[in-house]
Each structure stands twice: as C-alpha cells, then as structure tokens.
Design an enzyme around this catalytic site. Structure first.
Site, PDB file in Angstrom:
ATOM      1  N   GLY A 296       0.836  -1.200   0.000  1.00 36.05           N
ATOM      2  CA  GLY A 296       0.000   0.000   0.000  1.00 36.05           C
ATOM      3  C   GLY A 296       0.860   1.235   0.000  1.00 36.05           C
ATOM      4  O   GLY A 296       0.940   1.973  -0.980  1.00 36.05           O
ATOM      5  N   CYS A 365      -5.291  25.765  15.451  1.00 34.50           N
ATOM      6  CA  CYS A 365      -5.172  26.332  16.790  1.00 34.50           C
ATOM      7  C   CYS A 365      -4.752  25.214  17.748  1.00 34.50           C
ATOM      8  O   CYS A 365      -5.542  24.705  18.551  1.00 34.50           O
ATOM      9  CB  CYS A 365      -6.506  26.951  17.213  1.00 34.50           C
ATOM     10  SG  CYS A 365      -6.417  27.873  18.746  1.00 34.50           S
TER      11      CYS A 365
END
Length: 442
Positions: A296, A365
């Site tokens: 993968g 944030c």
C-alpha cells in the site's frame, strides 16, 4: 531527487511532478493540495506484478492495500493494471465497487468487522474475507447460510515475527489486536473452527508483520514460519494450504535516514519471499500456494506530494524558526501522531542551497500542529510554494476537518497534465450534516 524520471528539478529551478511544473500546479488548483504521480503508481504496481509473473509463474495476485489511499481513481488504476485490492471497511469496499472494481479480486480485512460490513461484503461478492475472530466466523457463517452462498476465507495468524524499518525480532507470543498466535495454539484452534463451518471455505492463511520494512530477512522468516504452520495443520487437520497472503509493509523513502529504493529493489523483496515459499513447500511436500501480497504505502507513498503556500514566518532568536503554511495536521496528522519525518523543499526555488533548518507549522489552533521539524531549506519567504515529499500514503486517508478546515483536494498528474481526482471541499460540505433542533431556532 529519488531516481525516477517523473520527479525532478526543471530548467527553471522548479520542482516538476509527472512532467508538470509544481508551481503551475499550485497556481491552477490552489494550495494546500495533494498531488499524485500516476506513472509512479502504475510502475510500482507493475514491479510487484511482474515479479510474481517471472519468479512464481504468475501463481499469485498483487492486492493494493487501499487503506493507504482510497478513492475511485486509484481503484480504477488498479483495475486497469490487472491487480486486486484489499479493503478494511464497508466504506473502502463501497468506493472500490462504485469505481467498477471487480468484487472477486477484493479481499476484506478488519479485526472487528461489523455485521453490516460482512453482509455488504457478501452482497457485493467479495473474493475473500480474512477472518480475525471466532465471533466473526460464526456471524459470517450464519449470514452466508441465510444468503445461500459459500464464502472463501483466510485466517489471519501471528507467526511470531515483528518488523519495523531496519529491525525485526522473533517473539514467542505476539501481543496484537490482529490475528491468532501460532505459538499458543489459537491459530490451530481457529483453523479447526473454520473447517467445521458449512458455509465457509478455508483457503489459507494471512500474516502481516509490520510496516516500513527494509529488511528482506524479516519477510523470509515470516514466510518460513507460516509454511511450517501450514505443514503442521496439514498433518493434524488434513487441510492443505491453497493461498498464502504474506501481507505488506515494504518501506519507502521519507528522508535521508531511509534507503532510496528502485523498482527492481521491490522485486527483489518478492524474489527472496518466493524463494522461501518454494524451499518450504519442497521441504514439507506441500503444493506451492497461490501467493498474495498487499503493498500500500510503497505503491502510493512516494507518488504523493503535498503542496503548500508559505504564510507567516516567526524567527525566535536562538531557539527556533517557524515557517507556517496553509495546511497542517488536518491534512497530515502523522507528525503529531508518530513524529514522522519528512523531506521538504521550496518548489519554486528547488535548486537553491539550504541555508537553515526550520520547523514547518500548520494553521491549526494547536501547539502540536507541526508537519516537520529541523527541515533544511533556503531562507523561505511568504508566498513560496513548499512541497512536502512522500505524502501519498496515510495523509489523505487520515485527514480531518479539524478546526473546520477543508480537507485538501487531490490531483493526478501524468504526461504534463493534471486533473482532479478528489474535488475541493466547500463551506457547504462542512455543514452538510449539521442540524439545528427547532427549539434552538427561536
């Protein structure tokens, strides 16, 4: 760069991906943006497929492990390349089927598959389900009986080999939420349990020993142990292994601590693995099993590059210099999760020497919203295009709308042109599923 023709620095000193200038890509599609190199994806699939054809007379199938990056386009590429895929949820399965991928070449994984997922897999006609618990076997047998179908299954086993990057160890007992241990008898018990089911057909065994592995011997050792177990099961239960799925985990280059592998190097992994299968099959007088592998990360990892635009730059004298970009942990959470290391460069000044080390920060944030630390770069300016390499695997797959940021779009680049394979999100996408109860509207 990394030796492949489709990634280089062009005459303008810009990063070039798939024959297209990365600066032009950023100007056309905006940033942050996932960019995928189609040629590299196809070449990796072909490297594995060709190795099985040459070294094992085609007696096997490459399964793209789609948890690395799942979207309709990548399944379409896998279909065109004649390989299979593995999926780990009904969402991945739905995406593959919607893309027109043949269900008989789909293998389904998961340590806690939901009943609805098993039912959906049966309805789709998936080729094989890798069973990971006694409960799952019982539910799957019941559902298959109700639908009057017989389902092929593999059992996930733990051979007592664990590997990561350059190291591997043998363990007497594997502590994992996945699979059944060979050493404690649970794998044998599971085999006996499946063989007693009316609506399930045991085809063989699956194992996966780790990820980001560069040591061939770890795959060889795992193969030896699984084949030894297969011989033991044949002697005890009369079942002969038909399929052997040795999983994935082949490593890729993220930075200079990792080797830069060529397509032929990945074929060499398979040569060693196939040699081990043949050796053990002859030793135990077993038929050579149908081989399955599940790459993968190595298929899409280096094929993916994320482009950002540099914004604020904060130089804390004597401590650290932050270069902030318009993305962050919402499009690449791997540094926050694993302290993963990446290589970055300024795509619009790719041939300039690196003069400083900086920390690449995101816009979330969150103080831990970092993409990479101690990254060598030329002195960056606001407006520069920053390219972070090897972001094709587990970046989009793990992305989120944290802080209600947009998950970036993705484009596929080939022969000098690019087109969307995942379109940009909109504000409406962010609130699409939000509801306001009537009592809150007053």
């Amino acid at each position: 760069m990394n030796g492949r023709d489709t990634l280089k620095i062009n005459k303008q000193g810009h990063l070039e991906i798939g024959g297209m200038d990365a600066v032009a890509i950023a100007e056309k599609f905006g940033t942050p943006l996932y960019v995928f190199d189609e040629a590299h994806i196809r070449n990796m699939m072909r490297a594995y497929k060709t190795a099985i054809e040459k070294e094992y007379n085609g007696n096997g199938l490459v399964l793209y492990a789609s948890k690395a990056f799942s979207c309709e386009a990548v399944y379409a590429i896998a279909r065109q390349e004649g390989i299979g895929v593995d999926v780990v949820s009904d969402g991945e399965l739905y995406t593959a089927v919607k893309a027109g991928f043949p269900a008989d070449k789909i293998y389904m994984h998961g340590n806690n598959k939901l009943e609805r997922e098993l039912e959906f897999a049966l309805d789709c006609g998936v080729g094989n389900i890798v069973v990971d618990s006694f409960r799952e076997a019982d539910i799957l047998d019941k559902l298959a009986g109700e639908k009057n179908v017989v389902q092929n299954v593999l059992i996930r086993i733990n051979p007592g080999v664990e590997a990561h990057t350059h190291a591997f160890v043998q363990t007497a007992r594997t502590d994992s939420k996945f699979g059944f241990s060979v050493s404690d008898g649970s794998a044998e018990a599971m085999a006996k349990h499946i063989l007693g089911k009316k609506n399930l057909v045991l085809r063989g065994f699956h194992c996966h020993i780790g990820s980001q592995i560069f040591e061939k011997q770890s795959f060889v050792l795992a193969t030896h142990k699984v084949m030894d177990f297969a011989a033991e099961i044949k002697n005890k239960l009369g079942f002969e292994l038909n399929e052997l799925n040795i999983g994935g985990g082949f490593g890729v280059w993220y930075n200079d601590e990792d080797p830069k592998l060529k397509y032929s190097d990945y074929a060499d992994y398979l040569k060693a693995l196939i040699s081990a299968i043949k050796e053990k099959a002859e030793e135990h007088k077993l038929n050579a099993p149908y081989l399955l592998i599940e790459p993968g990360r190595s298929v899409v990892g280096e094929a993916g590059i994320t482009l950002y635009t540099v914004g604020a730059i904060k130089d804390i004298a004597g401590i650290k210099k932050y270069v902030a970009v318009d993305g962050g942990m919402f499009d690449n959470p791997r540094y926050a999760l694993y302290q993963s290391k990446y290589t970055a460069l300024l795509a619009n000044r790719a041939n300039e020497p690196c003069t400083e080390k900086v920390t690449v920060a995101g816009k979330c944030c969150e103080s831990g919203d970092l993409i990479a630390v101690d990254v060598p770069l030329p002195e960056a300016n606001s407006g520069d295009i920053l390219a972070v390499l090897t972001t094709g695997a587990y970046n989009y797959s793990m992305a989120s709308n944290y802080n209600r940021n947009f998950i970036p779009a993705a484009v596929l680049v080939n022969n000098g042109s690019a087109e969307y394979i995942i379109k940009p999100q909109t504000y409406e996408d962010l609130v699409r599923n939000d509801l306001i109860p009537e009592r809150l509207k007053k």
